[in-house]
Write a protein that holds these residues in place. Structure first.
Motif, mmCIF file in Angstrom:
data_model
loop_
_atom_site.group_PDB
_atom_site.id
_atom_site.type_symbol
_atom_site.label_atom_id
_atom_site.label_comp_id
_atom_site.label_asym_id
_atom_site.label_seq_id
_atom_site.Cartn_x
_atom_site.Cartn_y
_atom_site.Cartn_z
ATOM 1 N N MET A 100 0.808 -1.216 0.000
ATOM 2 C CA MET A 100 0.000 0.000 0.000
ATOM 3 C C MET A 100 0.838 1.261 0.000
ATOM 4 S SD MET A 100 -3.055 -0.749 -0.529
ATOM 5 C CE MET A 100 -3.789 0.852 -0.227
ATOM 6 N N ASP A 101 2.150 1.131 0.025
ATOM 7 C CA ASP A 101 3.015 2.299 -0.140
ATOM 8 C C ASP A 101 3.183 2.658 -1.615
ATOM 9 O OD1 ASP A 101 3.709 2.826 2.606
ATOM 10 O OD2 ASP A 101 4.900 0.992 2.555
ATOM 11 N N TRP A 102 3.048 1.659 -2.508
ATOM 12 C CA TRP A 102 3.288 1.941 -3.924
ATOM 13 C C TRP A 102 2.056 1.758 -4.820
ATOM 14 C CZ3 TRP A 102 2.395 -2.295 -6.970
ATOM 15 C CH2 TRP A 102 2.568 -3.564 -6.408
ATOM 16 N N ILE A 103 1.082 0.968 -4.412
ATOM 17 C CA ILE A 103 -0.102 0.768 -5.256
ATOM 18 C C ILE A 103 -0.820 2.087 -5.582
ATOM 19 C CG2 ILE A 103 -2.442 -0.202 -5.269
ATOM 20 C CD1 ILE A 103 -1.311 -2.757 -4.094
ATOM 21 N N PRO A 104 -0.932 3.038 -4.635
ATOM 22 C CA PRO A 104 -1.586 4.308 -4.994
ATOM 23 C C PRO A 104 -0.877 5.096 -6.092
ATOM 24 C CG PRO A 104 -1.552 4.027 -2.616
ATOM 25 C CD PRO A 104 -0.674 2.951 -3.180
ATOM 26 N N ASP A 105 0.359 4.725 -6.432
ATOM 27 C CA ASP A 105 1.108 5.419 -7.480
ATOM 28 C C ASP A 105 1.158 4.623 -8.787
ATOM 29 O OD1 ASP A 105 1.699 7.689 -6.054
ATOM 30 O OD2 ASP A 105 3.595 6.937 -5.287
ATOM 31 N N LEU A 106 0.313 3.604 -8.931
ATOM 32 C CA LEU A 106 0.357 2.780 -10.142
ATOM 33 C C LEU A 106 0.093 3.590 -11.412
ATOM 34 C CD1 LEU A 106 -1.302 -0.683 -9.403
ATOM 35 C CD2 LEU A 106 1.087 -0.166 -9.906
ATOM 36 N N GLY A 107 -0.676 4.660 -11.294
ATOM 37 C CA GLY A 107 -0.955 5.485 -12.460
ATOM 38 C C GLY A 107 0.280 6.154 -13.038
ATOM 39 N N LYS A 108 1.374 6.155 -12.278
ATOM 40 C CA LYS A 108 2.625 6.778 -12.738
ATOM 41 C C LYS A 108 3.566 5.792 -13.420
ATOM 42 C CE LYS A 108 2.467 10.036 -8.846
ATOM 43 N NZ LYS A 108 3.181 10.496 -7.622
ATOM 44 N N PRO A 110 5.342 4.004 -16.124
ATOM 45 C CA PRO A 110 5.463 4.300 -17.557
ATOM 46 C C PRO A 110 4.979 3.139 -18.421
ATOM 47 C CG PRO A 110 7.493 4.864 -16.383
ATOM 48 C CD PRO A 110 6.638 4.089 -15.421
ATOM 49 N N GLY A 111 4.162 3.450 -19.409
ATOM 50 C CA GLY A 111 3.731 2.444 -20.377
ATOM 51 C C GLY A 111 2.664 1.489 -19.900
ATOM 52 N N LEU A 112 2.125 1.700 -18.700
ATOM 53 C CA LEU A 112 1.135 0.763 -18.158
ATOM 54 C C LEU A 112 -0.216 0.952 -18.846
ATOM 55 C CD1 LEU A 112 0.518 -1.425 -16.056
ATOM 56 C CD2 LEU A 112 -0.078 0.395 -14.448
ATOM 57 N N GLN A 113 -0.767 -0.149 -19.376
ATOM 58 C CA GLN A 113 -2.038 -0.093 -20.087
ATOM 59 C C GLN A 113 -3.072 -1.093 -19.567
ATOM 60 O OE1 GLN A 113 -0.912 -0.770 -24.181
ATOM 61 N NE2 GLN A 113 -0.165 1.318 -24.475
ATOM 62 N N ARG A 114 -2.611 -2.254 -19.025
ATOM 63 C CA ARG A 114 -3.545 -3.298 -18.584
ATOM 64 C C ARG A 114 -3.088 -3.883 -17.254
ATOM 65 N NH1 ARG A 114 -2.133 -4.246 -23.450
ATOM 66 N NH2 ARG A 114 -0.967 -6.135 -22.964
ATOM 67 N N VAL A 115 -4.007 -3.904 -16.291
ATOM 68 C CA VAL A 115 -3.710 -4.417 -14.950
ATOM 69 C C VAL A 115 -4.748 -5.476 -14.585
ATOM 70 C CG1 VAL A 115 -3.571 -3.867 -12.486
ATOM 71 C CG2 VAL A 115 -2.655 -2.261 -14.180
ATOM 72 N N ALA A 116 -4.288 -6.587 -14.051
ATOM 73 C CA ALA A 116 -5.169 -7.641 -13.550
ATOM 74 C C ALA A 116 -5.085 -7.687 -12.027
ATOM 75 C CB ALA A 116 -4.780 -8.994 -14.132
ATOM 76 N N VAL A 117 -6.226 -7.858 -11.398
ATOM 77 C CA VAL A 117 -6.308 -7.945 -9.940
ATOM 78 C C VAL A 117 -6.849 -9.320 -9.586
ATOM 79 C CG1 VAL A 117 -7.263 -6.917 -7.854
ATOM 80 C CG2 VAL A 117 -6.770 -5.468 -9.839
ATOM 81 N N VAL A 118 -6.035 -10.146 -8.958
ATOM 82 C CA VAL A 118 -6.419 -11.520 -8.638
ATOM 83 C C VAL A 118 -6.364 -11.706 -7.131
ATOM 84 C CG1 VAL A 118 -5.896 -13.965 -8.937
ATOM 85 C CG2 VAL A 118 -5.532 -12.368 -10.845
ATOM 86 N N SER A 134 -9.678 4.491 -10.931
ATOM 87 C CA SER A 134 -9.591 5.925 -10.618
ATOM 88 C C SER A 134 -8.147 6.333 -10.319
ATOM 89 C CB SER A 134 -10.495 6.270 -9.433
ATOM 90 O OG SER A 134 -10.052 5.648 -8.244
ATOM 91 N N ILE A 135 -7.365 5.415 -9.746
ATOM 92 C CA ILE A 135 -5.954 5.685 -9.472
ATOM 93 C C ILE A 135 -5.162 5.795 -10.772
ATOM 94 C CG2 ILE A 135 -3.835 4.614 -8.580
ATOM 95 C CD1 ILE A 135 -5.470 3.565 -6.238
ATOM 96 N N ALA A 136 -5.515 4.947 -11.744
ATOM 97 C CA ALA A 136 -4.785 4.909 -13.012
ATOM 98 C C ALA A 136 -5.758 5.133 -14.168
ATOM 99 C CB ALA A 136 -4.056 3.580 -13.160
ATOM 100 N N PRO A 137 -6.253 6.364 -14.342
ATOM 101 C CA PRO A 137 -7.201 6.624 -15.419
ATOM 102 C C PRO A 137 -6.577 6.334 -16.781
ATOM 103 C CG PRO A 137 -6.514 8.669 -14.335
ATOM 104 C CD PRO A 137 -5.932 7.555 -13.557
ATOM 105 N N GLY A 138 -7.368 5.737 -17.653
ATOM 106 C CA GLY A 138 -6.869 5.381 -18.976
ATOM 107 C C GLY A 138 -6.276 3.990 -19.040
ATOM 108 N N VAL A 139 -6.055 3.366 -17.872
ATOM 109 C CA VAL A 139 -5.531 1.998 -17.810
ATOM 110 C C VAL A 139 -6.706 1.029 -17.713
ATOM 111 C CG1 VAL A 139 -4.136 0.368 -16.480
ATOM 112 C CG2 VAL A 139 -3.375 2.746 -16.724
ATOM 113 N N THR A 140 -6.669 -0.037 -18.491
ATOM 114 C CA THR A 140 -7.699 -1.070 -18.409
ATOM 115 C C THR A 140 -7.412 -1.963 -17.209
ATOM 116 O OG1 THR A 140 -8.005 -1.079 -20.808
ATOM 117 C CG2 THR A 140 -8.789 -3.006 -19.604
ATOM 118 N N VAL A 141 -8.350 -2.013 -16.263
ATOM 119 C CA VAL A 141 -8.184 -2.810 -15.036
ATOM 120 C C VAL A 141 -9.350 -3.794 -14.945
ATOM 121 C CG1 VAL A 141 -7.889 -2.780 -12.532
ATOM 122 C CG2 VAL A 141 -7.118 -0.824 -13.901
ATOM 123 N N ASP A 142 -9.035 -5.048 -14.719
ATOM 124 C CA ASP A 142 -10.068 -6.059 -14.533
ATOM 125 C C ASP A 142 -9.592 -7.034 -13.467
ATOM 126 O OD1 ASP A 142 -12.429 -7.379 -14.835
ATOM 127 O OD2 ASP A 142 -12.195 -7.799 -16.974
ATOM 128 N N GLY A 143 -10.508 -7.857 -12.961
ATOM 129 C CA GLY A 143 -10.110 -8.722 -11.864
ATOM 130 C C GLY A 143 -10.864 -10.030 -11.801
#
Length: 261
Positions: A100-108, A110-118, A134-143
């Motif tokens: 939780m120290d770095w997850i809030p900065d995932l939107g920063k 570089p090059g991140l486009q798709r994130v999976a949450v398992v 909302s943290i990473a607007p423009g990134v496709t997130v699914d889980g």
């Protein structure tokens, strides 16, 4: 560029000392490389498993990044590497990175486009996905949730990840299940950066209350967890340190039996 591993004295493990901005940039580099990578964290629980389980140890030794997750680990590393500490005087705890120290900065990243949450239950997983969007607007997130994990669920998740082709995966099944899944399945999973994040999915979702960050900086996050979840945390706080001490003492007298495993 990811810095070399450095030794954490007394605990006999190596870790990758990074601050949040350095980790975010390193993740961007791993994503750009397009290969399979893992980001793990070392705390006293993982170190106990490291010294008692060859498969667990192998996963950590092959990992791309092993964060200093846990105040004792960061402080012991800091004692041995004073010259590397942040010039502004933040000390070793600036390198102590829980999920939780770095997850809030995932939107920063570089090059991140798709994130999976398992991981986590269905409700928590859904809420975490929404929060990460909302943290990473423009990134496709699914889980996909991870409750009642079994062989069928594991196979379904592997198939889903193969179809989704994420660049970064937050795997929150708790330790050591999440590490065991990586050990079993990493070779057949699609190329991505796989991050073992423990209970962070529930914390992102707001289902599990996060300890105040100032407690983490003081190395007292364990007290918060003990207060909220005594049945789950008491063993790790009161018993496991003694088990780890025994493993380390045994290691001192039998180095040849553990170094190469």
């Amino acid at each position: 560029m990811i810095p070399d591993r450095q030794r954490v004295p007394v605990l006999d493990v190596d870790a990758t000392p990074l601050r949040v901005d350095e980790l975010i940039n390193a993740m961007g580099g791993l994503i750009a490389a397009g290969t399979t990578a893992t980001v793990l964290g070392h705390n006293l629980h993982s170190i106990t498993l490291f010294h008692s389980c060859p498969e667990f140890r192998s996963l950590y030794r092959d990992s791309s990044i092993v964060l200093l997750d846990g105040a004792p680990v960061a402080l012991l590393w800091g004692l041995a590497h004073r010259k590397q500490l942040h010039p502004l005087g933040q000390g070793a705890m600036a390198y102590r990175l829980g999920s939780m120290d770095w997850i809030p900065d995932l939107g920063k990243v570089p090059g991140l486009q798709r994130v999976a949450v398992v991981g986590a239950g269905r409700e928590a997983n859904t809420k975490a996905v929404m929060r990460l969007r909302s943290i990473a607007p423009g990134v496709t997130v699914d889980g996909m949730p991870g409750e009642d994990w079994d062989g069928a669920t594991e196979a379904a998740v592997v198939n889903w990840l193969s179809d989704f082709r994420p660049q970064l995966v937050l795997l929150g099944l708790g330790m050591p299940l999440q590490e065991a899944v990586l050990q079993r399945r990493l070779a057949e999973l699609p190329p991505a950066v796989y991050c073992a994040v423990g209970g962070a999915i529930e914390q992102v979702a707001g289902v599990q209350k996060l300890a105040p960050r100032w407690l983490g900086r003081l190395g007292l996050e364990w007290a918060w967890r003990l207060l909220l979840h005594p049945g789950r945390v008491a063993y790790r706080v009161f018993v496991e340190p003694w088990k780890l001490a025994g493993l380390l003492i045994r290691r001192r007298f039998q180095p040849s039996k553990t170094e190469g495993q």
